[in-house]
Design a protein around this motif. Structure first.
Motif, mmCIF file in Angstrom:
data_model
loop_
_atom_site.group_PDB
_atom_site.id
_atom_site.type_symbol
_atom_site.label_atom_id
_atom_site.label_comp_id
_atom_site.label_asym_id
_atom_site.label_seq_id
_atom_site.Cartn_x
_atom_site.Cartn_y
_atom_site.Cartn_z
ATOM 1 N N GLU A 9 -23.331 -56.084 76.941
ATOM 2 C CA GLU A 9 -23.913 -56.645 75.457
ATOM 3 C C GLU A 9 -23.853 -56.071 74.725
ATOM 4 O O GLU A 9 -24.417 -56.301 73.064
ATOM 5 N N ILE A 10 -25.162 -54.770 74.858
ATOM 6 C CA ILE A 10 -26.106 -54.279 74.276
ATOM 7 C C ILE A 10 -25.808 -53.385 74.208
ATOM 8 O O ILE A 10 -26.106 -52.963 72.535
ATOM 9 N N THR A 11 -24.475 -52.514 74.692
ATOM 10 C CA THR A 11 -24.315 -51.110 73.494
ATOM 11 C C THR A 11 -23.101 -51.233 73.284
ATOM 12 O O THR A 11 -21.749 -50.327 72.597
ATOM 13 N N ASP A 12 -22.330 -53.075 73.741
ATOM 14 C CA ASP A 12 -21.144 -53.426 73.256
ATOM 15 C C ASP A 12 -19.553 -51.885 74.074
ATOM 16 O O ASP A 12 -19.284 -51.400 72.927
ATOM 17 N N GLU A 13 -19.964 -51.157 74.987
ATOM 18 C CA GLU A 13 -19.463 -50.271 76.047
ATOM 19 C C GLU A 13 -19.009 -51.114 76.769
ATOM 20 O O GLU A 13 -19.653 -51.602 77.682
ATOM 21 N N ASP A 14 -17.527 -50.512 77.665
ATOM 22 C CA ASP A 14 -17.024 -50.944 79.420
ATOM 23 C C ASP A 14 -17.922 -49.033 80.020
ATOM 24 O O ASP A 14 -17.352 -48.332 79.435
ATOM 25 N N TYR A 15 -18.189 -49.916 81.545
ATOM 26 C CA TYR A 15 -18.801 -48.605 82.225
ATOM 27 C C TYR A 15 -18.187 -48.615 83.646
ATOM 28 O O TYR A 15 -17.487 -49.860 83.988
ATOM 29 N N CYS A 16 -18.145 -47.824 84.025
ATOM 30 C CA CYS A 16 -17.573 -48.046 85.723
ATOM 31 C C CYS A 16 -17.967 -48.960 86.672
ATOM 32 O O CYS A 16 -16.573 -48.827 87.638
ATOM 33 N N CYS A 17 -19.253 -48.903 86.477
ATOM 34 C CA CYS A 17 -20.065 -49.410 87.292
ATOM 35 C C CYS A 17 -21.439 -49.835 86.849
ATOM 36 O O CYS A 17 -21.388 -49.749 85.733
ATOM 37 N N GLU A 18 -22.426 -50.642 88.009
ATOM 38 C CA GLU A 18 -23.964 -51.906 87.353
ATOM 39 C C GLU A 18 -24.618 -50.292 87.109
ATOM 40 O O GLU A 18 -25.138 -49.806 86.202
ATOM 41 N N GLU A 19 -24.062 -48.848 87.851
ATOM 42 C CA GLU A 19 -24.738 -48.248 87.717
ATOM 43 C C GLU A 19 -24.760 -47.261 86.907
ATOM 44 O O GLU A 19 -26.030 -46.694 85.706
ATOM 45 N N CYS A 20 -23.860 -46.954 86.276
ATOM 46 C CA CYS A 20 -23.819 -46.686 84.410
ATOM 47 C C CYS A 20 -24.255 -47.473 83.486
ATOM 48 O O CYS A 20 -24.717 -46.888 82.099
ATOM 49 N N ARG A 21 -23.707 -48.815 83.332
ATOM 50 C CA ARG A 21 -24.071 -49.747 82.819
ATOM 51 C C ARG A 21 -25.592 -49.170 82.618
ATOM 52 O O ARG A 21 -26.290 -49.629 81.221
ATOM 53 N N GLU A 22 -26.433 -49.473 84.247
ATOM 54 C CA GLU A 22 -27.682 -49.829 83.148
ATOM 55 C C GLU A 22 -28.464 -48.548 82.982
ATOM 56 O O GLU A 22 -29.344 -48.200 82.264
ATOM 57 N N LYS A 23 -27.589 -47.175 83.589
ATOM 58 C CA LYS A 23 -28.224 -46.135 82.553
ATOM 59 C C LYS A 23 -27.824 -45.443 81.249
ATOM 60 O O LYS A 23 -28.805 -45.504 80.626
ATOM 61 N N ALA A 24 -26.570 -46.176 81.121
ATOM 62 C CA ALA A 24 -26.908 -46.266 79.988
ATOM 63 C C ALA A 24 -27.575 -47.166 78.615
ATOM 64 O O ALA A 24 -28.029 -46.500 77.703
ATOM 65 N N GLU A 25 -27.856 -48.421 79.228
ATOM 66 C CA GLU A 25 -28.349 -49.410 78.438
ATOM 67 C C GLU A 25 -29.881 -49.236 78.702
ATOM 68 O O GLU A 25 -30.190 -49.055 77.465
ATOM 69 N N GLU A 26 -30.415 -48.153 79.756
ATOM 70 C CA GLU A 26 -31.452 -47.137 79.500
ATOM 71 C C GLU A 26 -31.613 -46.448 77.918
ATOM 72 O O GLU A 26 -32.789 -46.678 77.201
ATOM 73 N N THR A 27 -30.791 -45.507 78.178
ATOM 74 C CA THR A 27 -30.994 -44.609 77.240
ATOM 75 C C THR A 27 -29.907 -45.596 75.562
ATOM 76 O O THR A 27 -31.555 -44.746 74.651
ATOM 77 N N TYR A 28 -29.879 -46.280 75.212
ATOM 78 C CA TYR A 28 -29.307 -46.890 74.028
ATOM 79 C C TYR A 28 -31.178 -47.224 73.444
ATOM 80 O O TYR A 28 -31.286 -47.252 72.725
ATOM 81 N N LYS A 29 -31.289 -48.201 74.632
ATOM 82 C CA LYS A 29 -32.789 -48.732 74.499
ATOM 83 C C LYS A 29 -33.938 -47.803 73.758
ATOM 84 O O LYS A 29 -34.751 -47.925 72.987
ATOM 85 N N LYS A 30 -34.124 -47.119 74.702
ATOM 86 C CA LYS A 30 -34.549 -45.856 74.478
ATOM 87 C C LYS A 30 -34.660 -45.257 73.179
ATOM 88 O O LYS A 30 -35.557 -44.457 72.129
ATOM 89 N N ALA A 31 -33.269 -45.179 72.504
ATOM 90 C CA ALA A 31 -32.920 -44.585 71.294
ATOM 91 C C ALA A 31 -33.250 -45.089 70.251
ATOM 92 O O ALA A 31 -33.635 -45.372 68.948
ATOM 93 N N ASN A 32 -32.757 -46.494 70.570
ATOM 94 C CA ASN A 32 -32.593 -47.717 69.484
ATOM 95 C C ASN A 32 -33.236 -49.074 69.072
ATOM 96 O O ASN A 32 -33.957 -49.702 67.943
ATOM 97 N N TRP A 33 -34.545 -49.308 70.298
ATOM 98 C CA TRP A 33 -34.975 -50.502 70.224
ATOM 99 C C TRP A 33 -36.881 -50.307 70.477
ATOM 100 O O TRP A 33 -36.693 -48.952 69.968
#
Length: 522
Positions: A422-446
């Protein structure tokens, strides 16, 4: 634009031309290699470093070997990649991953996965699918990150298959045989599973005993059942008079390519052959031989002695299928005028219709493999897989409409297995990738709160406060969430003066430590 130099258009067609299949279906040869040599970044790197080696790759085998070597070199030269993964004799480098004394082999016998230590996660031992781990190794290197996605996917598929061959070779249950027992390798009583061979139980194997110089090569399991087989032609000559021992097209239980590779690997290690038909090559690919280093031999014109009369038994020939009856020679380049690629047992008969059927596209073809469309299993022409994508973790082909690519690790996965964010509005292959992507997104935008050690979506959720530094004897400005600030203020653990928050103040004056000094300066 294509930067590879060709002598003429015929040379281009030979390497990248369009192949026409039945029912008007077409596909391009070496499509992945073509995508690679067309990559603009490749030309830029070549010009910048004055190294055009990668632009002159002319086969998939050479692409695999050359690029793999560059990945290893790139990893070795990066000091931040300090851990080593020894996999099938090669040494790769990683920031956090390392193999132990088992060198990637799994204790539970899983031949599709690699055992490794993760130094980022308490040096615990894990296992991961070979293709997925290899993708992470590639992406950690500077060179690997420049590769087109088609090439990375190809390399991961090849590594995954090679790893299974390697792990299978470590298991004691398979035994290699090289002898003259042609009857055994063409008998359904001895062959385990479906070999998809129209010559099974036809008794045409006498051809190899009487008409040519050949050997039967096969692997048997612990029950002495044949699980992979091929024919070795023991005396093959090329246009320069050089002699070769060539292994023909391989067949295996349920068309398992891993078993085919295991057979070739065993023959190479045993010193029985000088080259072989490329694993996965179709019945019509007469010139798809490679040497022991996987270098293409398609420029070699191979021939064998063949003493065959019209009434003699004939087993279907994949490669040496043009027969010169006068000179008693069969070749793989079309010099002879009698076709040996017939299925009715002799050169007196006529060629039968192809045995394999593509039930996805609805036509007959030379070779098929299992694919999936909306969860349904189909058999699809191996030369017409453009609508399907390889899913590495499943080691299967699935229809493009059922597959997504992970925006984080670039791995392909099924839509039904997606982890949506719900944070990046994208779909990922696993929880690990989702969490990693969300962390990167937050660093850049939050907005980050030093006190809470968390990110907040809106700027109004964050405020600042002054933190006293005992060493420097001054305040430092830090971020804190409004919620935490109000909670600490209510507890008396935060102090407010003129709209500014302080974590510590002078208990005697009730003022910030530097307040009086600042007042005097003013």
């Amino acid at each position: 634009m294509l930067y590879y130099k060709f002598q003429n258009y015929e040379e281009f067609k030979n390497m990248f031309g369009i192949i026409k299949h039945g029912n008007g279906v077409c596909s391009r040869k070496n499509k992945i290699l073509l995508a690679y040599v067309k990559d603009k970044r490749l030309l830029h790197e070549a010009v910048e470093k004055n190294d055009y080696t990668l632009l002159h790759i002319s086969s998939m085998a050479e692409l695999k070997k050359t690029v793999t070597r560059r990945i290893i070199i790139s990893g070795h030269s990066n000091n931040s990649l300090r851990y080593v993964l020894e996999l099938d004799g090669d040494f790769f480098y990683s920031r956090n991953l390392e193999t132990d004394n088992l060198k990637g082999l799994c204790e539970d016998g899983d031949t599709k996965a690699i055992r490794y230590i993760n130094h980022k996660n308490g040096e615990k031992v894990f296992k991961m699918k070979a293709g997925k781990l290899y993708r992470s190794i590639i992406q950690e290197t500077e060179f690997g990150r420049t590769l087109p996605e088609q090439v990375v996917t190809y390399l991961c598929e090849e590594f995954s298959a090679d790893w299974q061959v390697y792990t299978h070779s470590k298991l004691p249950k398979n035994t290699l045989h090289v002898d003259k027992d042609f009857e055994k390798i063409y008998s359904s009583d001895w062959c385990k599973g479906d070999f998809s061979s129209c010559m099974t139980d036809k008794d045409y194997y006498y051809f190899y005993m009487d008409s040519v110089n050949a050997s039967a090569a096969y692997l048997t399991d612990e029950e002495d059942m044949v699980i992979a087989r091929c024919i070795i032609y023991n005396e093959v000559k090329d246009q320069d008079g050089n002699k070769w021992r060539l292994a023909e097209r391989q067949y295996a239980s349920d068309e398992n390519d891993i078993l085919k590779r295991a057979l070739i690997d065993a023959l190479i290690k045993g010193g029985y052959i000088d080259g072989y038909k490329k694993v996965g090559a179709g019945a019509g690919d007469a010139r798809e031989f490679v040497d022991l280093e996987e270098n293409s031999l398609s420029d070699r014109k191979f021939r064998i002695e063949c003493d065959l009369d019209h009434d003699d038994p004939l087993s279907y020939q994949d490669s040496f299928k043009w027969y010169d009856e006068c000179n008693r020679i069969a070749d793989n380049y079309g010099h002879g005028d009698i076709g040996l690629d017939v299925t009715d047992g002799s050169i007196n008969g006529e060629e039968e219709e192809e045995e394999e059927y593509d039930d996805f596209h609805d036509y007959h073809c030379q070779a098929t493999r299992v694919v999936y469309y909306h969860g349904q299993e189909y058999y699809c022409d191996v030369e017409n897989l453009e609508d399907f994508t390889w899913v590495d973790r499943l080691e299967e082909y699935h229809h493009d409409s059922d597959v997504l690519q992970c925006p984080e690790c670039k791995a392909n996965f099924l839509k039904e297995d997606k982890c949506d964010s719900e944070i990046t509005d994208e779909d990922y292959c696993c929880e690990e990738c989702r969490e990693k992507a969300e962390e990167t997104y937050k660093k850049a935008n939050w907005y980050y709160s030093d006190y809470d050690e968390e990110y907040y979506e809106y700027a109004e959720d964050i405020t600042t406060y002054q933190v006293w530094n005992n060493i420097l004897c001054e305040y430092e400005e830090k971020n804190i969430s409004v919620e935490s600030g109000n909670r600490l203020l209510a507890r008396g653990e935060l102090h407010e003066l003129n709209g500014i928050f302080y974590n510590r103040i002078d208990e005697e004056t009730g003022l910030p430590y530097t307040y009086e000094m600042n007042e005097m300066t003013v």
